[in-house]
Design a protein around this motif. Sequence first.
Motif, PDB file in Angstrom:
ATOM      1  N   GLN A 283     -59.370 -17.177 -30.029  1.00 50.82           N
ATOM      2  CA  GLN A 283     -60.741 -17.107 -29.529  1.00 50.82           C
ATOM      3  C   GLN A 283     -61.471 -18.429 -29.739  1.00 50.82           C
ATOM      4  OE1 GLN A 283     -61.859 -13.628 -31.882  1.00 50.82           O
ATOM      5  NE2 GLN A 283     -62.130 -12.424 -30.013  1.00 50.82           N
ATOM      6  N   ARG A 284     -61.278 -19.035 -30.900  1.00 45.48           N
ATOM      7  CA  ARG A 284     -61.942 -20.302 -31.199  1.00 45.48           C
ATOM      8  C   ARG A 284     -61.434 -21.412 -30.278  1.00 45.48           C
ATOM      9  NH1 ARG A 284     -61.492 -19.832 -37.741  1.00 45.48           N
ATOM     10  NH2 ARG A 284     -61.703 -22.101 -37.712  1.00 45.48           N
ATOM     11  N   ASP A 285     -60.123 -21.438 -30.053  1.00 47.22           N
ATOM     12  CA  ASP A 285     -59.553 -22.464 -29.177  1.00 47.22           C
ATOM     13  C   ASP A 285     -60.070 -22.307 -27.751  1.00 47.22           C
ATOM     14  OD1 ASP A 285     -58.139 -23.457 -31.314  1.00 47.22           O
ATOM     15  OD2 ASP A 285     -56.235 -22.499 -30.757  1.00 47.22           O
ATOM     16  N   ARG A 286     -60.154 -21.061 -27.271  1.00 46.72           N
ATOM     17  CA  ARG A 286     -60.629 -20.832 -25.901  1.00 46.72           C
ATOM     18  C   ARG A 286     -62.099 -21.214 -25.757  1.00 46.72           C
ATOM     19  NH1 ARG A 286     -57.119 -16.412 -26.490  1.00 46.72           N
ATOM     20  NH2 ARG A 286     -58.810 -15.017 -27.155  1.00 46.72           N
ATOM     21  N   ALA A 287     -62.890 -20.901 -26.788  1.00 45.12           N
ATOM     22  CA  ALA A 287     -64.316 -21.242 -26.724  1.00 45.12           C
ATOM     23  C   ALA A 287     -64.511 -22.757 -26.696  1.00 45.12           C
ATOM     24  CB  ALA A 287     -65.048 -20.628 -27.918  1.00 45.12           C
ATOM     25  N   ILE A 288     -63.768 -23.474 -27.512  1.00 42.08           N
ATOM     26  CA  ILE A 288     -63.892 -24.937 -27.541  1.00 42.08           C
ATOM     27  C   ILE A 288     -63.413 -25.537 -26.223  1.00 42.08           C
ATOM     28  CG2 ILE A 288     -62.979 -27.035 -28.617  1.00 42.08           C
ATOM     29  CD1 ILE A 288     -63.102 -25.582 -31.285  1.00 42.08           C
TER      30      ILE A 288
END
Length: 426
Positions: A283-288
Amino acid sequence: MFDFDMLGLAPALNDALARSGFTEPTPIQNQAIPLALEGHDILGLAQTGTGKTLAFGLPMIDHLLAQPGKPAPKTAKALVLAPTRELVNQISESLRGLSASTRIRVATVVGGQSIGRQIAVLSRGVDILVATPGRLIDLMDRGAVDLSTVRHLVLDEADQMLDLGFIHALRKIAPKLGTPRQTMLFSATMPKQMEELSRAYLKDPRRVQVSPPGKAADKVTQSVHFVDKAAKPSKLREILSADMDALTLVFARTKHGAEKLMKGLVADGYNAASIHGNKSQGQRDRAIKAFRDGTVTVLVATDVAARGIDIPGVAYVVNYDLPEVPDSYVHRIGRTARAGREGEAIAFCAADEIDLLRQIERLMKVEIPTGSGTRPADHVSGKPVRNSGPARRRGGGGGGGKPGGHAAAKPDHVKARRPRRRRVAA
């Protein structure tokens, strides 16, 4: 000052720099690279966004290219430790770009991802291992990695590693490393513990400092808005509405607060996402990624992202909540004005955050200009702000609109009209 091609780097590195458009080094690179190429230990002090990855990455890869042979199974020749998953991924991406046309293999190990897959990668041996301390300890305990062949150690953002309690992990990792080795330690601040860390792990280091610790980047324009806590949401929307397409990074103090703030923005039509400790790594990678490509224009984060985002296009950093650790303010606002660009840092200060603001200004040895509201009378220092001009943007006060055509700020009593933005699932 020199050009990169004057350093005598391996031809493959010069080619990689040329492909990436790098010609002249930044000040930290200008000072650190020649010393590191000579084999010295390095203690580097520089603001975030000044090019520290190339400062240690170029000499490290150059040294590895000069060494014959492939890494043995489960071993690594160089180790880079960083405090957050985002920073590890950022460093790995940069190092892979530099070594793309070489035999150098870069591996990444962080928490939140399959440890079985990481064990499989390490089983073949790697040249450069980039890791968070916690996951590396897990792999060491499983016998999945042998660090005795490591001859190059980099501690990046070492002060944050101390803040996050990784000192015990460092003490467990260090004795397992090979000797003799070259160690490079980089940090944006120099607390007392950092001096102790440098004495413990560096041998006769060359100190490289391009700005005083605790000083923000010169091209960051700062302002502080004195607002009631209940007025922060409307103030944030006023600021966001004045420059709808700009990439804006908003910092909240808690995971719950960040998620609640993001959901409120999405409900109001903003393209917002969030990253914090309750989000999975995916989720963090996709948001960034969405923030980097502009699909998401507002990213709400806790300090987990303060040093893990290297996106040159971030125009604004909003400290929705002031950090409890003054150093974190410097790292947060270092997410803008990267790669020579200009940027703006906007802080909100409620009545219960006045002491936090005092600590930040004491660390930075400046008084942040007031953007709107009234600064408490006992909190006026009269000191000049060396790195901040008048507040350039939206949100009230501070001298009008931002150069480059950004919308002028609307008075607090005028409700900002904003077009509905396509909603993006967080």
